[in-house]
Motif scaffolding. Structure first.
Motif, PDB file in Angstrom:
ATOM      1  N   TYR A   1      33.636  36.630  47.656  1.00  0.00           N
ATOM      2  CA  TYR A   1      33.357  38.028  47.321  1.00  0.00           C
ATOM      3  C   TYR A   1      32.424  38.088  46.107  1.00  0.00           C
ATOM      4  N   PRO A   2      31.407  38.958  46.130  1.00  0.00           N
ATOM      5  CA  PRO A   2      30.442  39.004  45.030  1.00  0.00           C
ATOM      6  C   PRO A   2      31.080  39.430  43.703  1.00  0.00           C
ATOM      7  N   MET A   3      30.837  38.643  42.663  1.00  0.00           N
ATOM      8  CA  MET A   3      31.342  38.975  41.334  1.00  0.00           C
ATOM      9  C   MET A   3      30.783  40.304  40.843  1.00  0.00           C
ATOM     10  N   MET A   4      29.552  40.625  41.240  1.00  0.00           N
ATOM     11  CA  MET A   4      28.929  41.857  40.761  1.00  0.00           C
ATOM     12  C   MET A   4      29.667  43.096  41.253  1.00  0.00           C
TER      13      MET A   4
ATOM     14  N   ASP B   1      26.496  38.229  37.210  1.00  0.00           N
ATOM     15  CA  ASP B   1      25.438  37.514  37.906  1.00  0.00           C
ATOM     16  C   ASP B   1      25.522  37.807  39.405  1.00  0.00           C
ATOM     17  N   SER B   2      24.428  38.295  39.961  1.00  0.00           N
ATOM     18  CA  SER B   2      24.432  38.704  41.370  1.00  0.00           C
ATOM     19  C   SER B   2      24.541  37.527  42.327  1.00  0.00           C
ATOM     20  N   THR B   3      24.373  36.292  41.836  1.00  0.00           N
ATOM     21  CA  THR B   3      24.458  35.119  42.710  1.00  0.00           C
ATOM     22  C   THR B   3      25.859  34.514  42.746  1.00  0.00           C
ATOM     23  N   LYS B   4      26.749  34.971  41.887  1.00  0.00           N
ATOM     24  CA  LYS B   4      28.083  34.373  41.796  1.00  0.00           C
ATOM     25  C   LYS B   4      29.059  35.067  42.744  1.00  0.00           C
TER      26      LYS B   4
END
Length: 279
Positions: free
Chosen positions: A43-46, A53-56
């Motif tokens: 699931y996206p951290m953002m 960070d949009s990649t995490k």
């Protein structure tokens, strides 16, 4: 005169002792557990921490909480189980909430109360799995999402509103009016996190101190540690203020429990697979 003062002091001490005893009887020290019933992989951290960070990504824990004491078994949130949600979200290692409580030796019909922090599907949908429980929801939350136009893209679905209406028809539904309200002896709910229209979080007295069950008003420890609001909130400043209040309410910082952090399952002692004791 001295004898009178001593008598007054003794009487006052006796009254205080009786009051303390009464208080201790009225306010049990609950045992609190986090129960994981599935994992939302990647699931996206953002979507959880504003500005992340949009990649995490994170493997988010899907959990609810159990407070046991004073003759009550109280759930904070109830997970979900309907097939439409399972198909949409592909939850890994899913366990039906009514089966997950069996890890604590609890039968569904033994649950006395369910405090719904908010009406999102993954916290509300399982409420009808517990046939004798009284269900507690903030009045403003229920009234807002009862309107179909407010359900659009909200995470609140007609199937769950209809389910709560059936519970109400059975005489087991209780709306809470506002902040700092008792729902059981010593157990209080608070508003202000603004995850949804009137989301609430819960404080529970335990032998280790007051536990604050934040649910989605605080997704992850990272929100708290970095003082970052959750991404999904109507008001970021209100959400930060709620996090600050959680710190003040809790017996210690470690007793503030976020809603979806997998670290909850590693920071506390394991009772059974997917179940930890908050202490």
């Amino acid at each position: 005169m001295r004898r009178t003062l001593i008598g007054v002091a003794l009487t006052a001490g006796l009254v205080a002792g009786i009051a303390a005893t009464t208080l201790s009887v009225a306010t049990p020290a609950y045992q609190v557990y986090a129960v994981q019933y599935g994992v939302l992989v990647g699931y996206p951290m953002m979507n959880l921490v504003l500005g992340a960070d949009s990649t995490k990504t994170i493997d988010a824990s899907m959990m609810f909480w159990v407070a046991r004491g004073g003759g009550r078994i109280l759930l904070v949130d109830a997970g979900f189980y309907r097939e439409e949600f399972r198909k949409a979200w592909k939850i890994k290692d899913f366990v039906k909430p009514s089966e997950a409580v069996a890890k604590l030796g609890i039968k569904p019909e033994e649950v006395t109360d369910i405090v719904l922090s908010h009406l999102h599907w993954d916290h509300t949908d399982g409420a009808d799995l517990f046939p004798r429980a009284k269900v507690w929801v903030q009045r403003r939350e229920m009234e807002h999402y009862r309107d179909p136009k407010n359900q659009v893209d909200s995470g609140v679905f007609p199937v769950d509103i209809a389910m709560l209406d059936r519970i109400a028809a059975d005489g087991r539904f209780q709306m809470v009016d506002g902040d700092s309200q008792a729902v059981a002896p010593g157990v209080f709910v608070y508003v202000g996190g603004r995850h949804t229209w009137e989301s609430q979080y819960v404080s529970v007295p335990t032998a280790s101190g007051t536990v604050v069950l934040a649910s989605d008003n605080l997704y992850l420890y990272e929100n708290l540690d970095r003082r970052r609001p959750i991404t999904a909130t109507f008001d970021t400043l209100s959400n930060l203020a709620a996090q600050d209040r959680m710190r003040r309410l809790a017996g210690s910082l470690r007793l503030v429990v976020p809603g979806h952090d997998p670290q909850v399952l590693t920071r506390f002692p394991m009772i059974a697979p997917g179940v930890v004791a908050i202490r």
